[in-house]
Design a protein around this motif. Structure first.
Motif, short mmCIF file in Angstrom:
data_model
loop_
_atom_site.label_atom_id
_atom_site.label_comp_id
_atom_site.label_asym_id
_atom_site.label_seq_id
_atom_site.Cartn_x
_atom_site.Cartn_y
_atom_site.Cartn_z
N PHE B 129 -28.92 -25.32 47.85
CA PHE B 129 -29.13 -23.68 48.19
C PHE B 129 -27.73 -23.04 47.70
O PHE B 129 -27.32 -22.67 48.43
N PRO B 130 -28.87 -21.99 46.56
CA PRO B 130 -27.54 -21.11 45.88
C PRO B 130 -26.77 -20.29 47.15
O PRO B 130 -27.47 -19.43 47.43
N VAL B 131 -25.61 -19.90 46.98
CA VAL B 131 -24.97 -19.16 47.63
C VAL B 131 -24.08 -18.70 46.84
O VAL B 131 -22.65 -19.48 46.42
N PHE B 132 -23.98 -16.78 46.49
CA PHE B 132 -22.47 -16.68 46.54
C PHE B 132 -21.73 -15.90 47.76
O PHE B 132 -22.82 -14.45 47.78
N ALA B 133 -20.92 -15.97 47.96
CA ALA B 133 -20.39 -15.48 48.91
C ALA B 133 -18.75 -14.98 48.63
O ALA B 133 -18.40 -15.04 48.09
N ARG B 134 -17.39 -14.09 49.82
CA ARG B 134 -16.69 -13.67 49.48
C ARG B 134 -15.66 -14.94 50.13
O ARG B 134 -14.55 -14.87 49.90
N ALA B 135 -16.15 -15.78 51.11
CA ALA B 135 -15.14 -17.11 51.47
C ALA B 135 -16.22 -17.82 52.00
O ALA B 135 -17.43 -17.54 52.81
N ALA B 136 -16.07 -19.37 52.22
CA ALA B 136 -15.91 -20.38 52.88
C ALA B 136 -15.47 -20.12 54.30
O ALA B 136 -14.53 -19.99 54.16
N HIS B 137 -16.00 -19.91 55.29
CA HIS B 137 -15.04 -20.25 56.97
C HIS B 137 -16.33 -20.52 58.15
O HIS B 137 -17.14 -19.73 57.82
N ALA B 138 -15.57 -21.53 58.86
CA ALA B 138 -16.20 -22.19 59.47
C ALA B 138 -15.60 -20.94 60.94
O ALA B 138 -17.12 -21.35 61.86
N LYS B 139 -16.01 -19.64 61.09
CA LYS B 139 -15.49 -18.66 61.86
C LYS B 139 -17.56 -18.69 62.54
O LYS B 139 -18.29 -17.85 62.07
N GLY B 140 -17.62 -18.92 63.84
CA GLY B 140 -19.13 -18.98 64.61
C GLY B 140 -19.21 -17.89 64.77
O GLY B 140 -18.55 -16.14 65.02
N THR B 141 -20.18 -16.65 64.57
CA THR B 141 -21.07 -15.67 64.94
C THR B 141 -22.15 -15.69 65.93
O THR B 141 -22.44 -16.51 66.57
N VAL B 142 -21.90 -13.88 66.81
CA VAL B 142 -22.94 -13.74 67.91
C VAL B 142 -23.83 -13.34 67.37
O VAL B 142 -24.41 -13.41 65.95
N LYS B 143 -24.66 -13.28 68.61
CA LYS B 143 -26.26 -12.11 68.22
C LYS B 143 -26.20 -10.96 69.26
O LYS B 143 -27.14 -11.76 70.52
#
Lengths: 227, 227, 227, 227, 227, 227
Positions: B129-143
């Motif tokens: 699944f192609p992804v272009f991002a600024r960083a790989a980072h495990a940090k979780g996010t909220v909603k």
């Protein structure tokens, strides 16, 4: 004063033998063999896995957003040469791509080191044309303002004179002055021989603390063991 | 004013044919075909070797540390769409991972471009699944806080309107306005045809200096050869 | 006060079972299982594709341009340990290379995490010795000034006590406190089980909006759909 | 498509009254009044203490190392206008200095915002000509390649249309769309009035926890007090 | 494990006398007096010229784009305390501005250190409320996700426990553990006394080479004079 | 090869007159007068407002975290000299502080340029000892490893030979080769005279477009005016 707008046609390259000998060693070993000088800053990275190069430098001083001087440099490339480029300012536009790589290769060029950006990375990988750059960037450049070719440049913090040997691999980029090429190759060979015996002892579980007799010096330096 | 908290349901996509034609070209070629505009800054990199994508944009404006809007966007994805996301501020938390990739793929999504971080990179590679991002980072996010979907966004310095065609490869990310898709594809084809003849001449050792008749202009610009 | 120049010989490692269980999970999952804490900043990257590691920490506090403490640490490594190193200041010299890797491996070391530079990257890859570092840099270091071993350190923003479990993969580096190892492994297992059912529903095309019942909360938060 | 090489002569400015009203507020207040959008990234800083500006935008798109378009822009400046400039790529050369400042001021220009470098900073301070830039850099530029004037630009991540109101102070740079100028000024005034009562209560020692009735929501969100 | 969502009400502060004594010294001196540990990374800068602070730490762990915990912290401030804040990830939004400064000052707060952004810088300067931050940024924040107060945090690379003494000036930020405050103050006083005699000799033109008897050691280390 | 561990006692300085003449011009003017070369990268900033310096270079090559060579350099300073320092790697520790400033001033030193960190900034300002550095950082350094003094160095990307004239102000740092000092001063004077007449015309409202006769060239370059 070293103004812009100068192309030096004839440069002094080190003997082919010396270059061939240098090409047997990695960047870390050569840097050590030179007395720990000559490294570029670690901002230049291979554009594809396994890229490596070694050869005398054609130096290029680019203007921002302008790759005109690469065409001037192409004419001066001799088989085995490495082109190494700096810019008069920080700029990571895509100064170099597949057409220039085709041209450089046709002249026998061994690869490119550039404190700037390049593009057509997929093609460079397919061509196996080694490039070390600060960035991959599709941004196009113009041909409007003159820089220089074969003048001394500073590339990623390293001083490069035309004819110096440029060596690059996964560990970075090192510049070996042309006049020192043979001496550095000899020192590198000596270092590798010396390291090999250390490697065997370390692999057998012996400690560097004992091999290098560090315990006493550490205690003198104030190191204290606690439980 | 374009406040936060807006989702535009219906967007205008370019004809499928035009997108298909654009997908044949690299980012560098399309950037040139557009007159050297449309590039994102070279801070977005493929999360695995060989990732590439092309498709109409579903735009997402995220809040820092919050990936709620990706769930809103999922519903609007049509087969072939690319999701492209910016954040209201600089933030590289892991906004996107394997579960969202599974959901997006199930909707037919062609890939993700995000000026932020992603995680589960190993799985993304396995899924291809192609992804272009600024960083790989495990940090979780909220909603917890709303952003917007399908409003104009600025992603890594590039303006993106929903429906614009997003193309990404090793050389970066370029945005082709929906209305220009066919015209840009045609210009890209013309450029490639033109480059092919140049490539052959350069490969045969001819110099760009001669092909492009640069020598006179260089002299006028003050370039001086010395020995 | 925790002055420099201290080596703690004996540290408390978590049970081997707990480490083995942790090693089954990725960094993102463990970070979530810990309540979203414990991550290092995403400036440390694997020195070769696919590198991953998990083991109790031998902590090393280096001085800039000086790798002396790695030799001190080698003696304290027990099979399965990970060495994790910080520096008293920002410095990306090549603190670690093939000889130290040979020595560490001979002691059973499971890999290295360093907020600094390493060299001999090609050999590290050939050895398959996992290293996560801030940079590849050939720059040599000296052995002149003492740091500390097995004291608490801050590595890339993460607090590490000796014996904590260090886990690293493509998504980053996470530190699991020794005392929490078993509990975190259990929480990670529970999380993965829970995610699997979500994954199946998402793969079938169901929306997160519905699975997580987000629509009402989004409306309350002010999200507005337009055409 | 919005190719390079375009100058738009006539732009629509907001009413003078609306600009005057906006100039009474700080950047943080205006950003809030707009619904938390419109900010440039915080990479632009005042070139001297106390610099601030507010006025309709003349937009300039520069080429790297080339300030030609500033001379084109000068002719289009009307009293009170702010010139705001982006570049087709990241470049911090000294695009602007004392001569251009003299020219701009003679046309009534209220100041400059540039995602790039400027020079002659000492003179700019003496002239009290407000400049917000990414860097002070003596590097000279050429006049060789065309960009555009009065086209939409992205400056430090913010979209700017010609005629939008640019406001800059110690807290950053915000762009108020021309059509929203009066409405934003009104919202800013309302916000300031509301904040004043809060300020008095806070200054008297009352807690935000009580003024904003946060205690219950915090408990619901899981906050737990321990001793 | 130290999960998010915790507020510790009661912390142990060092004796007032010790804090008063520490406040007499600069950050560089205290860092030396502690044995060269305790410094934050030099990314935090005073928001106005001459800002300086010293006091026991109220620690705050923020979530990205969310300043809720500052309101929780306000209630716990005792006169003379310094609030020091980190974020669970890199984020430079404007977490703190004039209203919070008003509230903190009303509680007797001695200043703020934050590995993040602040706004209303002009007002902070007018209030002479000392703030050390990573950036000035107008970006607003929400109050939606809990962090923690008075737990150990890592701020710009420095470990801070609640009650530790935070000292900041032009040279950076140093953290003195609460239990060491008196001892460090004494060591700092001794250091300053020792430096004063050196300063007088150096001011008289005597060389460090001679005062510190370096010539022999330099020769041993291989230094070689040439003409 | 230029190994570490070398001190050159005697260097060639340019005539005092030439240095005095250079000191009348700003960095931007001198950079132009040299043909747009000689600038350091804009990462070095004055440690206090208004700092400026001009003088012949004593060059220092430091090791990371080690300021030993500054003591060696002190002995070689002649009145009016500027000390300019680089490091063998990127490092911003506080290599220089109030004691060294006292010593350097006692020898007549005109200021310091360092691609590294300094401390005691408040005292440097009080002493009015001009320092241009990459960072203010309290971090202490050791005296353990030799570098070099009065060898060619690369400081922030600029090549500096001992005796070259170093000029620094708000616009950056420029290096004038010793042999060119008089010629550059003359060129700078000519440039300033030429600029003065331009300034008067621009101040009167005349346009650069007309003064420099740009309109025709712009049209040829493809610039197109629209309404």
């Amino acid at each position: 004063m070293n103004p812009l707008g100068i192309v030096k046609r004839h440069i002094t390259r080190p003997p082919r033998d010396a270059v061939a000998q240098l090409s047997r060693f990695g960047v870390a070993t050569l840097h050590e063999a030179m007395g720990r000088v000559g490294l570029a800053k670690p901002v230049l990275r291979p554009m594809y896995d396994g890229a490596a190069l070694c050869g005398p430098a054609i130096t290029v001083l680019l203007q921002p957003g302008d790759n005109w001087m690469f065409h001037v440099a192409a004419e001066l490339i001799q088989p085995g040469d490495v082109v190494i480029a700096a810019c008069t300012t920080d700029n990571i536009d895509g100064f170099f791509g597949d057409l220039l790589a085709t041209s450089f290769r046709a002249r026998g060029c061994a690869g490119l080191v550039i404190d700037g950006g390049v593009r057509d990375v997929k093609t460079l990988r397919q061509m196996d044309f080694p490039v070390f750059a600060r960035a991959a960037h599709a941004k196009g450049t113009v041909k409007a303002t003159v820089g220089s070719v074969n003048v001394p440049i500073v590339c990623a913090g390293a001083l490069v004179n035309p004819g110096d040997v440029v060596v690059a691999d996964d560990d970075g980029v090192v510049i070996v002055p042309a006049a020192d090429a043979a001496e550095v190759a000899a020192a590198a060979a000596a270092r590798e021989a010396n390291e090999e015996s250390k490697r065997l002892r370390l692999a057998a579980g012996e400690l560097g603390l004992d091999i290098y007799k560090m315990r006493e010096r550490l205690a003198e330096a104030g190191l204290r063991y606690v439980d």
